[in-house]
Design an enzyme around this catalytic site. Sequence first.
Site, mmCIF file in Angstrom:
data_model
loop_
_atom_site.group_PDB
_atom_site.id
_atom_site.type_symbol
_atom_site.label_atom_id
_atom_site.label_comp_id
_atom_site.label_asym_id
_atom_site.label_seq_id
_atom_site.Cartn_x
_atom_site.Cartn_y
_atom_site.Cartn_z
ATOM 1 N N ASN A 8 -13.521 34.111 -23.950
ATOM 2 C CA ASN A 8 -14.172 34.640 -25.141
ATOM 3 C C ASN A 8 -15.275 35.576 -24.664
ATOM 4 O O ASN A 8 -16.304 35.117 -24.186
ATOM 5 C CB ASN A 8 -14.773 33.491 -25.975
ATOM 6 C CG ASN A 8 -15.643 34.009 -27.114
ATOM 7 O OD1 ASN A 8 -15.516 35.155 -27.530
ATOM 8 N ND2 ASN A 8 -16.545 33.162 -27.609
ATOM 9 N N HIS A 50 -15.924 30.065 -34.444
ATOM 10 C CA HIS A 50 -16.833 29.875 -33.305
ATOM 11 C C HIS A 50 -18.219 29.542 -33.857
ATOM 12 O O HIS A 50 -18.630 30.070 -34.888
ATOM 13 C CB HIS A 50 -16.869 31.150 -32.452
ATOM 14 C CG HIS A 50 -17.533 30.943 -31.136
ATOM 15 N ND1 HIS A 50 -18.901 30.903 -31.001
ATOM 16 C CD2 HIS A 50 -17.028 30.723 -29.903
ATOM 17 C CE1 HIS A 50 -19.201 30.686 -29.731
ATOM 18 N NE2 HIS A 50 -18.076 30.562 -29.043
ATOM 19 N N GLY A 104 -23.170 28.504 -23.427
ATOM 20 C CA GLY A 104 -24.067 29.506 -22.843
ATOM 21 C C GLY A 104 -25.372 28.949 -22.317
ATOM 22 O O GLY A 104 -26.317 29.698 -22.084
ATOM 23 N N LYS A 112 -17.180 37.508 -26.384
ATOM 24 C CA LYS A 112 -18.280 37.715 -27.335
ATOM 25 C C LYS A 112 -18.556 39.223 -27.461
ATOM 26 O O LYS A 112 -17.625 40.006 -27.428
ATOM 27 C CB LYS A 112 -19.525 36.948 -26.890
ATOM 28 C CG LYS A 112 -19.205 35.517 -26.474
ATOM 29 C CD LYS A 112 -20.414 34.698 -26.253
ATOM 30 C CE LYS A 112 -20.030 33.367 -25.670
ATOM 31 N NZ LYS A 112 -21.002 32.350 -25.929
ATOM 32 N N SER A 151 -20.040 26.288 -21.180
ATOM 33 C CA SER A 151 -20.477 26.439 -19.786
ATOM 34 C C SER A 151 -19.435 25.982 -18.773
ATOM 35 O O SER A 151 -19.790 25.512 -17.690
ATOM 36 C CB SER A 151 -21.824 25.724 -19.563
ATOM 37 O OG SER A 151 -22.813 26.274 -20.403
ATOM 38 N N GLU A 155 -16.196 22.576 -28.744
ATOM 39 C CA GLU A 155 -17.318 23.220 -28.061
ATOM 40 C C GLU A 155 -18.645 22.658 -28.566
ATOM 41 O O GLU A 155 -19.149 23.099 -29.619
ATOM 42 C CB GLU A 155 -17.299 24.722 -28.335
ATOM 43 C CG GLU A 155 -16.053 25.428 -27.882
ATOM 44 C CD GLU A 155 -16.310 26.911 -27.655
ATOM 45 O OE1 GLU A 155 -16.078 27.368 -26.544
ATOM 46 O OE2 GLU A 155 -16.771 27.579 -28.586
ATOM 47 N N GLU A 205 -21.014 30.527 -33.066
ATOM 48 C CA GLU A 205 -21.883 31.702 -33.250
ATOM 49 C C GLU A 205 -21.573 32.406 -34.570
ATOM 50 O O GLU A 205 -22.453 32.987 -35.193
ATOM 51 C CB GLU A 205 -21.726 32.654 -32.050
ATOM 52 C CG GLU A 205 -22.398 32.080 -30.811
ATOM 53 C CD GLU A 205 -21.853 32.599 -29.491
ATOM 54 O OE1 GLU A 205 -21.137 33.615 -29.483
ATOM 55 O OE2 GLU A 205 -22.151 31.965 -28.462
HETATM 56 C C1 PEP Z 1 -17.963 30.212 -25.810
HETATM 57 O O1 PEP Z 1 -18.568 31.199 -26.182
HETATM 58 O O2 PEP Z 1 -16.996 29.819 -26.470
HETATM 59 C C2 PEP Z 1 -18.392 29.525 -24.587
HETATM 60 C C3 PEP Z 1 -17.863 28.382 -24.275
HETATM 61 O O3 PEP Z 1 -19.373 30.167 -23.864
HETATM 62 P P1 PEP Z 1 -19.903 29.731 -22.386
HETATM 63 O O4 PEP Z 1 -18.694 29.435 -21.541
HETATM 64 O O5 PEP Z 1 -20.641 30.923 -21.894
HETATM 65 O O6 PEP Z 1 -20.749 28.521 -22.573
#
Ligand code: PEP
Length: 244
Positions: free
Chosen positions: A13, A99, A176, A15, A203, A170, A101
């Site tokens: 992803n 997501h 992040g 972003k 992460s 998630e 976000e």
């Molecule tokens: C994400 O944006 O779905 C995500 C898991 O980000 P990160 O791996 O950077 O934590």
Amino acid sequence: MNRKYRKTLIAGNWKMNKTPSETKEFMLAFKGLIPKGRWCDIALCVPAVCIPAAVRVMRETRVGIGAENCNANPSGAYTGEISTDMLVDAGCKYVIIGHSERRAMGETDQDVNQKTKAALAAGLVPIVCCGESLEQRESLVTEEWITMQIKYALEGIEADQVRKSVIAYEPIWAIGTGRTATPEQAEYGSKISRATTILYGGSMNDKNAEELLAQPDIDGGLIGGASLVPEKFLKIIEAANQDA
Ligand code: PEP
């Protein structure tokens, strides 16, 4: 991982990162790194303007390109929005839906449900995200919260269609932040379905992927930061391809 019943998928992803030119650069470098042979499913979900560049380079590879959002309506007066048919025509195979976000920008469970239905109807694989905040985890409501999010997201969708979907668990506090869920916590949210591919996101990187993917109910990963660097993303794919 449980390859017997479910597909393994490693999905990136991006972003709001990378321009179309940078996308082309990444895809060419990544394409050069992927060894031939049998691999798990690989997806890269990129900003809408980067889709054509990504599709062009990855044509005839096993890497599926995806979008990071879609609109549930087929067409009409929705300025700035992109329909699922447009994504398919542009060469997408996947779309991330719900997501955290985007939920933070106002996307509701009902929106997630409508978008998931539209994605499936268009033939896209929806990667439906769910996850709890740190406050919810500390209040011990994680299980109820995730169950409710998935129930809403998949409401009114037939079982054979649900099987074509992918759920990404998630935890918001792990996205992040460099703070990864323990392998046991990561697996915990995935006990909801036995037939649907379940990803862990938050992460995941080239260093911790192997341990996380070793959990029997984690079928892959949704990866943000580490999917922006071809070598790191490849290492995660390699971890997924080890015998589990
Ligand atoms: C994400 O944006 O779905 C995500 C898991 O980000 P990160 O791996 O950077 O934590």
